[in-house]
Design an enzyme around this catalytic site. Structure first.
Site, PDB file in Angstrom:
ATOM      1  N   THR A 125      33.156  52.273  36.538  1.00 37.36           N
ATOM      2  CA  THR A 125      33.636  50.968  37.000  1.00 37.36           C
ATOM      3  C   THR A 125      33.413  50.778  38.497  1.00 37.36           C
ATOM      4  O   THR A 125      33.411  51.762  39.255  1.00 37.36           O
ATOM      5  CB  THR A 125      35.147  50.839  36.687  1.00 37.36           C
ATOM      6  OG1 THR A 125      35.679  49.706  37.378  1.00 37.36           O
ATOM      7  CG2 THR A 125      35.936  52.065  37.147  1.00 37.36           C
ATOM      8  N   ASP A 126      33.291  49.523  38.906  1.00 38.90           N
ATOM      9  CA  ASP A 126      33.172  49.234  40.348  1.00 38.90           C
ATOM     10  C   ASP A 126      34.457  49.580  41.095  1.00 38.90           C
ATOM     11  O   ASP A 126      34.459  49.691  42.325  1.00 38.90           O
ATOM     12  CB  ASP A 126      32.789  47.763  40.581  1.00 38.90           C
ATOM     13  CG  ASP A 126      33.786  46.755  40.040  1.00 38.90           C
ATOM     14  OD1 ASP A 126      34.795  47.159  39.430  1.00 38.90           O
ATOM     15  OD2 ASP A 126      33.553  45.537  40.219  1.00 38.90           O
ATOM     16  N   GLU A 127      35.567  49.772  40.350  1.00 38.28           N
ATOM     17  CA  GLU A 127      36.842  50.058  41.021  1.00 38.28           C
ATOM     18  C   GLU A 127      36.837  51.396  41.744  1.00 38.28           C
ATOM     19  O   GLU A 127      37.712  51.659  42.571  1.00 38.28           O
ATOM     20  CB  GLU A 127      38.003  50.003  40.020  1.00 38.28           C
ATOM     21  CG  GLU A 127      38.201  48.624  39.450  1.00 38.28           C
ATOM     22  CD  GLU A 127      39.577  48.397  38.860  1.00 38.28           C
ATOM     23  OE1 GLU A 127      40.506  49.167  39.125  1.00 38.28           O
ATOM     24  OE2 GLU A 127      39.711  47.416  38.109  1.00 38.28           O
ATOM     25  N   TYR A 153      44.397  54.406  37.766  1.00 33.60           N
ATOM     26  CA  TYR A 153      43.250  54.163  36.874  1.00 33.60           C
ATOM     27  C   TYR A 153      41.936  54.440  37.600  1.00 33.60           C
ATOM     28  O   TYR A 153      41.109  55.235  37.135  1.00 33.60           O
ATOM     29  CB  TYR A 153      43.268  52.710  36.357  1.00 33.60           C
ATOM     30  CG  TYR A 153      41.923  52.270  35.806  1.00 33.60           C
ATOM     31  CD1 TYR A 153      41.436  52.800  34.614  1.00 33.60           C
ATOM     32  CD2 TYR A 153      41.122  51.342  36.492  1.00 33.60           C
ATOM     33  CE1 TYR A 153      40.180  52.422  34.119  1.00 33.60           C
ATOM     34  CE2 TYR A 153      39.884  50.962  36.008  1.00 33.60           C
ATOM     35  CZ  TYR A 153      39.420  51.502  34.819  1.00 33.60           C
ATOM     36  OH  TYR A 153      38.186  51.141  34.344  1.00 33.60           O
ATOM     37  N   LYS A 157      39.002  57.364  36.981  1.00 31.21           N
ATOM     38  CA  LYS A 157      37.590  57.077  36.701  1.00 31.21           C
ATOM     39  C   LYS A 157      36.703  57.749  37.765  1.00 31.21           C
ATOM     40  O   LYS A 157      35.632  58.274  37.452  1.00 31.21           O
ATOM     41  CB  LYS A 157      37.335  55.569  36.683  1.00 31.21           C
ATOM     42  CG  LYS A 157      38.007  54.819  35.546  1.00 31.21           C
ATOM     43  CD  LYS A 157      37.480  55.193  34.170  1.00 31.21           C
ATOM     44  CE  LYS A 157      36.091  54.707  33.891  1.00 31.21           C
ATOM     45  NZ  LYS A 157      35.664  55.009  32.501  1.00 31.21           N
TER      46      LYS A 157
HETATM   47  P1  NAD Z   1      39.509  49.131  26.087  1.00 28.60           P
HETATM   48  O1  NAD Z   1      40.835  49.528  26.634  1.00 28.60           O
HETATM   49  O2  NAD Z   1      39.337  47.781  25.493  1.00 28.60           O
HETATM   50  O3  NAD Z   1      39.037  50.190  24.973  1.00 28.60           O
HETATM   51  C1  NAD Z   1      39.196  51.568  25.151  1.00 28.60           C
HETATM   52  C2  NAD Z   1      38.900  52.236  23.809  1.00 28.60           C
HETATM   53  O4  NAD Z   1      38.975  53.667  24.019  1.00 28.60           O
HETATM   54  C3  NAD Z   1      39.913  51.906  22.712  1.00 28.60           C
HETATM   55  O5  NAD Z   1      39.246  51.656  21.499  1.00 28.60           O
HETATM   56  C4  NAD Z   1      40.757  53.162  22.608  1.00 28.60           C
HETATM   57  O6  NAD Z   1      41.296  53.378  21.307  1.00 28.60           O
HETATM   58  C5  NAD Z   1      39.741  54.232  22.981  1.00 28.60           C
HETATM   59  N1  NAD Z   1      40.365  55.454  23.489  1.00 28.60           N
HETATM   60  C6  NAD Z   1      41.318  55.557  24.452  1.00 28.60           C
HETATM   61  N2  NAD Z   1      41.660  56.859  24.611  1.00 28.60           N
HETATM   62  C7  NAD Z   1      40.879  57.579  23.763  1.00 28.60           C
HETATM   63  C8  NAD Z   1      40.751  58.960  23.473  1.00 28.60           C
HETATM   64  N3  NAD Z   1      41.512  59.878  24.100  1.00 28.60           N
HETATM   65  N4  NAD Z   1      39.848  59.353  22.547  1.00 28.60           N
HETATM   66  C9  NAD Z   1      39.095  58.446  21.894  1.00 28.60           C
HETATM   67  N5  NAD Z   1      39.187  57.119  22.107  1.00 28.60           N
HETATM   68  C10 NAD Z   1      40.064  56.696  23.042  1.00 28.60           C
HETATM   69  O7  NAD Z   1      38.481  49.370  27.288  1.00 28.60           O
HETATM   70  P2  NAD Z   1      37.200  48.512  27.728  1.00 28.60           P
HETATM   71  O8  NAD Z   1      37.646  47.383  28.578  1.00 28.60           O
HETATM   72  O9  NAD Z   1      36.358  48.280  26.553  1.00 28.60           O
HETATM   73  O10 NAD Z   1      36.499  49.571  28.691  1.00 28.60           O
HETATM   74  C11 NAD Z   1      35.589  50.528  28.164  1.00 28.60           C
HETATM   75  C12 NAD Z   1      35.075  51.395  29.303  1.00 28.60           C
HETATM   76  O11 NAD Z   1      34.423  50.582  30.271  1.00 28.60           O
HETATM   77  C13 NAD Z   1      36.165  52.149  30.052  1.00 28.60           C
HETATM   78  O12 NAD Z   1      35.677  53.423  30.359  1.00 28.60           O
HETATM   79  C14 NAD Z   1      36.374  51.336  31.320  1.00 28.60           C
HETATM   80  O13 NAD Z   1      36.795  52.165  32.374  1.00 28.60           O
HETATM   81  C15 NAD Z   1      34.979  50.807  31.557  1.00 28.60           C
HETATM   82  N6  NAD Z   1      34.872  49.506  32.255  1.00 28.60           N
HETATM   83  C16 NAD Z   1      35.563  48.423  31.814  1.00 28.60           C
HETATM   84  C17 NAD Z   1      35.384  47.197  32.445  1.00 28.60           C
HETATM   85  C18 NAD Z   1      36.109  45.961  31.978  1.00 28.60           C
HETATM   86  O14 NAD Z   1      36.014  44.922  32.654  1.00 28.60           O
HETATM   87  N7  NAD Z   1      36.813  45.978  30.854  1.00 28.60           N
HETATM   88  C19 NAD Z   1      34.506  47.089  33.541  1.00 28.60           C
HETATM   89  C20 NAD Z   1      33.835  48.247  33.971  1.00 28.60           C
HETATM   90  C21 NAD Z   1      34.011  49.438  33.315  1.00 28.60           C
HETATM   91  O1  DAU Z   2      36.297  45.850  37.858  1.00 28.38           O
HETATM   92  C1  DAU Z   2      36.235  46.507  36.630  1.00 28.38           C
HETATM   93  C2  DAU Z   2      37.630  46.667  36.058  1.00 28.38           C
HETATM   94  O2  DAU Z   2      38.037  45.375  35.621  1.00 28.38           O
HETATM   95  C3  DAU Z   2      37.686  47.666  34.906  1.00 28.38           C
HETATM   96  O3  DAU Z   2      37.371  48.942  35.404  1.00 28.38           O
HETATM   97  C4  DAU Z   2      39.085  47.673  34.267  1.00 28.38           C
HETATM   98  O4  DAU Z   2      39.089  48.520  33.135  1.00 28.38           O
HETATM   99  C5  DAU Z   2      39.412  46.256  33.835  1.00 28.38           C
HETATM  100  O5  DAU Z   2      40.720  46.213  33.289  1.00 28.38           O
HETATM  101  C6  DAU Z   2      39.309  45.301  35.019  1.00 28.38           C
HETATM  102  O6  DAU Z   2      40.334  45.586  36.005  1.00 28.38           O
HETATM  103  P1  DAU Z   2      41.140  44.415  36.744  1.00 28.38           P
HETATM  104  O7  DAU Z   2      42.408  44.974  37.257  1.00 28.38           O
HETATM  105  O8  DAU Z   2      40.273  43.683  37.701  1.00 28.38           O
HETATM  106  O9  DAU Z   2      41.386  43.424  35.459  1.00 28.38           O
HETATM  107  P2  DAU Z   2      42.678  42.592  34.985  1.00 28.38           P
HETATM  108  O10 DAU Z   2      42.204  41.718  33.879  1.00 28.38           O
HETATM  109  O11 DAU Z   2      43.851  43.475  34.742  1.00 28.38           O
HETATM  110  O12 DAU Z   2      43.010  41.698  36.255  1.00 28.38           O
HETATM  111  C7  DAU Z   2      42.037  40.833  36.818  1.00 28.38           C
HETATM  112  C8  DAU Z   2      42.684  40.168  38.032  1.00 28.38           C
HETATM  113  O13 DAU Z   2      43.697  39.266  37.576  1.00 28.38           O
HETATM  114  C9  DAU Z   2      43.377  41.135  38.983  1.00 28.38           C
HETATM  115  O14 DAU Z   2      43.196  40.685  40.310  1.00 28.38           O
HETATM  116  C10 DAU Z   2      44.840  41.048  38.589  1.00 28.38           C
HETATM  117  C11 DAU Z   2      44.990  39.612  38.121  1.00 28.38           C
HETATM  118  N1  DAU Z   2      45.991  39.363  37.049  1.00 28.38           N
HETATM  119  C12 DAU Z   2      45.937  40.125  35.932  1.00 28.38           C
HETATM  120  C13 DAU Z   2      46.839  39.941  34.900  1.00 28.38           C
HETATM  121  C14 DAU Z   2      46.803  40.807  33.664  1.00 28.38           C
HETATM  122  C15 DAU Z   2      46.923  38.346  37.189  1.00 28.38           C
HETATM  123  O15 DAU Z   2      46.945  37.636  38.207  1.00 28.38           O
HETATM  124  N2  DAU Z   2      47.826  38.154  36.176  1.00 28.38           N
HETATM  125  C16 DAU Z   2      47.834  38.925  35.042  1.00 28.38           C
HETATM  126  O16 DAU Z   2      48.720  38.713  34.173  1.00 28.38           O
END
Ligand code: NAD
Ligand code: DAU
Length: 339
Positions: A125-127, A153, A157
């Site tokens: 992730t970019d985080e 988190y 990562k």
């Molecule tokens: P998500 O939370 O929607 O899904 C996570 C999945 O992993 C779920 O199906 C869960 O059951 C499974 N899981 C969790 N713990 C596990 C374990 N111990 N063993 C096997 N399976 C397990 O997550 P997402 O948003 O789809 O993110 C997927 C990946 O991409 C993550 O690694 C996250 O860090 C990365 N990522 C997410 C975003 C985003 O915007 N959502 C952006 C950049 C990177």
């Molecule tokens: O940048 C990549 C990341 O993006 C991934 O690595 C993470 O897994 C993914 O969850 C996401 O993280 P963020 O913290 O950016 O996503 P989130 O949807 O939780 O929040 C997006 C923005 O919105 C953040 O600035 C917090 C704000 N927010 C979020 C929620 C849930 C609100 O203002 N209100 C809310 O209720």
């Protein structure tokens, strides 16, 4: 080609499985997922009967289960999406983030070392780069930006990323890492900003914006992320990190207002609530490397992607309704009551 996709019952992993089965009809895809609160078999329903697909319900932290799967399937590649992914939950309870995101990654890579692998790909992730100031729009994250995390988190990562690079240098494991910005699209779990706001707005419930809503995220349609990972695992250079993002920065408040507009709901639903602890201000990816080396560019404009996403949530209440009416209620109450 046999690929183990971990975390494939979650948001991005499931979209990646759909993309791969569709694009490579002769690949075998095995989804390894322990189905935490964020994973659901209903998400994988469209591919459950595909003869090239297998679902295995185990945790990536379970060494014996992971080794058994490697012995059965002899995978050519592992793409690791499995993670605890929600920043707010990591602030409440960091431990499970360390177990899954760091220990789980090491267990998978140990199996890759033991049985051999053509490619281990870590979905990061970019985080891991921390955040950028709002008043420096000229600054972007590149692959050489120092790791500087803010939340449990992002720290978990980053720990995993460092371990992946260490396994490459120390053991010669053929790894790649991709670091993507915020994704949006179908099957996004309702705890995250965009689906939460869509579903609350549909129910005429308050839309809880953290702080002043001025934080900036760089949004990418999930299909574009999946296509980028496809390119990296096939053509990316071993040992390299690739940033993925589409130069689509938006303030949270503007996203929420757009969702209100698209759904015909009043902005009076917007409620400013106590800010997230340690809240990152701005994320912005420089995707030059993946563009120059692999020819990747995002294809979906945000204006189209957000419309498609809202339509998907309108058409797929049967997917999200059981989620928001179950345990999610307790989560919501705990995180948002008296905030
Ligand atoms: P998500 O939370 O929607 O899904 C996570 C999945 O992993 C779920 O199906 C869960 O059951 C499974 N899981 C969790 N713990 C596990 C374990 N111990 N063993 C096997 N399976 C397990 O997550 P997402 O948003 O789809 O993110 C997927 C990946 O991409 C993550 O690694 C996250 O860090 C990365 N990522 C997410 C975003 C985003 O915007 N959502 C952006 C950049 C990177
Ligand atoms: O940048 C990549 C990341 O993006 C991934 O690595 C993470 O897994 C993914 O969850 C996401 O993280 P963020 O913290 O950016 O996503 P989130 O949807 O939780 O929040 C997006 C923005 O919105 C953040 O600035 C917090 C704000 N927010 C979020 C929620 C849930 C609100 O203002 N209100 C809310 O209720």
């Amino acid at each position: 080609m046999t690929i183990i996709v971990t975390g494939g019952a979650g948001f991005i992993g499931s979209n990646f499985i759909f993309h791969m089965l569709n694009k490579y009809p002769d690949y075998r895809i095995i989804c390894l997922d322990c189905l935490t609160y964020a994973g659901s078999l209903s998400t994988l329903e469209p591919v459950m009967d595909n003869p090239n697909f297998r679902f295995v319900k185990e945790s990536i932290t379970d060494r014996a289960a992971v080794e058994k799967l490697f012995e059965e399937e002899h995978p050519d590649m592992v793409v690791n999406f499995a993670a605890e992914s929600h920043v707010d939950r990591s602030i409440e309870n960091p431990q499970v983030f360390l177990d899954t995101n760091i220990i789980g990654t090491s267990v998978l890579m140990d199996a890759c070392r033991k049985y051999g692998i053509k490619r281990y790909h870590q979905v990061s992730t970019d985080e891991v780069y921390g955040d950028l100031p709002l008043d420096r729009p000229d600054m972007f994250f590149t692959e050489t930006t120092p790791i500087h995390t803010s939340s449990p988190y992002s720290s978990s990562k980053a720990g995993a990323d460092l371990l992946v690079l260490a396994y490459h240098r120390t053991y010669g494991l053929p790894v790649t890492i991709s670091r993507c910005s915020n994704n949006y699209g179908p099957y996004h779990f309702p705890e995250k900003l965009i689906p939460l706001m869509i579903i609350n707005a549909l129910h005429d419930k308050p839309l809880p914006v953290y702080g002043e809503g001025l934080n900036v995220r760089d949004w990418l349609y999930v299909e574009d992320h999946c296509k980028a990972i496809d390119l990296v695992i096939h053509n990316g250079r071993v040992g390299e990190v690739y940033n993925i993002g589409g130069h689509n920065e938006m303030k949270n408040i503007d996203i929420v207002k757009l969702i209100c507009k698209e759904l015909g709901k009043p902005e009076s639903l917007i409620t400013y609530v106590t800010d997230r602890k340690g809240h990152d201000m701005r994320y912005a990816i420089d995707p030059t490397k993946i563009h120059n080396e692999l020819g990747w560019l995002p294809e979906t404009m945000f204006t189209d992607g957000i419309k498609k996403t809202i339509k998907w949530y309108l058409d797929n209440e049967a997917w999200w309704e059981p989620i928001v009416s179950g345990e999610y209620q307790n989560y919501y109450e705990k995180m948002y009551a008296n905030r």
